[in-house]
Write an enzyme that holds these catalytic residues in place. Sequence first.
Site, mmCIF file in Angstrom:
data_model
loop_
_atom_site.group_PDB
_atom_site.id
_atom_site.type_symbol
_atom_site.label_atom_id
_atom_site.label_comp_id
_atom_site.label_asym_id
_atom_site.label_seq_id
_atom_site.Cartn_x
_atom_site.Cartn_y
_atom_site.Cartn_z
ATOM 1 N N THR A 182 46.164 45.827 -10.745
ATOM 2 C CA THR A 182 47.616 45.708 -10.610
ATOM 3 C C THR A 182 47.979 44.945 -9.336
ATOM 4 O OG1 THR A 182 47.964 47.731 -11.829
ATOM 5 C CG2 THR A 182 49.638 47.204 -10.214
ATOM 6 N N ARG A 210 51.081 53.700 -23.952
ATOM 7 C CA ARG A 210 50.859 54.278 -22.614
ATOM 8 C C ARG A 210 51.508 53.424 -21.508
ATOM 9 N NH1 ARG A 210 48.578 52.631 -17.529
ATOM 10 N NH2 ARG A 210 47.942 54.509 -16.440
ATOM 11 N N GLY A 236 47.037 55.585 -12.737
ATOM 12 C CA GLY A 236 48.479 55.822 -12.824
ATOM 13 C C GLY A 236 48.904 57.263 -13.055
HETATM 14 N N1 ASP Z 1 48.427 51.969 -11.679
HETATM 15 C C1 ASP Z 1 48.182 51.111 -12.802
HETATM 16 C C2 ASP Z 1 48.378 51.882 -14.082
HETATM 17 O O1 ASP Z 1 48.016 53.048 -14.118
HETATM 18 C C3 ASP Z 1 46.795 50.561 -12.831
HETATM 19 C C4 ASP Z 1 46.398 49.818 -11.588
HETATM 20 O O2 ASP Z 1 46.906 50.078 -10.504
HETATM 21 O O3 ASP Z 1 45.535 48.934 -11.718
HETATM 22 O O4 ASP Z 1 48.846 51.311 -15.039
#
Ligand code: ASP
Length: 316
Positions: A182, A210, A236
Site C-alpha cells: 500500500t 473485502r 488491515g
Molecule cells: N492495509 C492494507 C489492507 O489491509 C494492506 C497494506 O497495507 O498493504 O488492505
Amino acid sequence: MNQFSIAIHGGAGTILKEDMTAELEQAYIKGLQEAVTAGYAVLEEGGSAVNAVKASIVVLEDNLLFNAGRGSVFTKKGLQEMDAAIMDGKDLSAGSVAGIRNVRNPIELATEVMLHSNHVFLSGKGANDFAIKQGIKLEPDEYFFSQFRYDQWKEIRDSDNYSLDHTHKGVEELMKDKKFGTVGAVACDMHGNIAGATSTGGMTNKKYGRIGDSPLIGAGTYANNKTCAISCTGHGEPFICAVAAHDVSCLMEYKGMSLQDAMYEVVKVKLVKMDGEGGMIGVDAKGNVSMIFNSAGMYRGMRNSKGENKIGIYND
Ligand code: ASP
C-alpha cells in the site's frame, strides 16, 4: 512561516535486504524519492498539504512496483479492485473510495469525493459512476496488469488464503512471509495545515468485497490540524479494530503525548498485542515527522524545509 514537510510510505512487511537484488532496491529507492520530490515541490511553492499528499500518491500509484493504482494485486476473481482515502486536517473534510476498478488514480477520485460530492465514502459501481460523471481518467484492465502480481495471485488463487503482498513463494510461505505494498503520504504545509492520504489494491486473492483499513477514515487514514495526519500500512483487519490512525490522534489530544510517543504506543505496543503487523507515517502541525513500524521493514521517505531528506527500506 511554518516548517513544512512530507513523508511517504510504499508498504511494510517482511522486507529483508537478503531477499532484495541491487537493481530492485535501486528501483524502490528511485520510486520513493520521486514521490517525495513530487510532494515536496508542491509544498515549496506554497501549495496545500492536501495537494502535496495527492501529488506524492499519484507518483506511487503510477509506479508498477507498488500495490496501488497500476500494479495493484488481484482479487480471488482475478480482478483489480482498489481503495483510497484522503483527509484535510484543516476542516476535517475527507473522501474515500473502495472496490473501484479502472480508475487510473484512485486518490484523484477520493479527492473528488471529498470536494465535490455531499458524501465521504463511495464504493463499487456507484463510485465508478461518480468517476465518469466527474471526468476522472479511466484505463483498461491491461494498464493495471503486472506479471509479478499475476504470478503471485496464480500461486494462491485456488486456495482460501489471501496474501499481504508481493512474493513469488508458495502458500505457506506467502502467509508467513508477509509484505504489504500500500502507499501513503502525510504532509504539513507552510501555513501549518496537515493532510493524510492512502491508496491500495488491498490483499492478493481477497474475496467477498473485502475492504481493508486504508480507505477507512480513522483506521488507515486520518488528519486533524489539532493533532496529526497519519497513513497506515499493514494487515488491515487489526488496524481497523484498533482504529489505529485516530488512536494516535486521541493519545495526542487527550493525553498530551507527542506525535512520536503516540505513534510508538499504537504501533509498537497496541498493534503488536493484536498481531497487527505493519507501520504508519505521521506529521503534526509543526512539521515534525515520524515513521514507525513493527515489521521487518517499511518502504518510506521524508523531506522537510530544515533540509532533511531520507529514504529507508529496512529496520536501520
Ligand atoms: N492495509 C492494507 C489492507 O489491509 C494492506 C497494506 O497495507 O498493504 O488492505
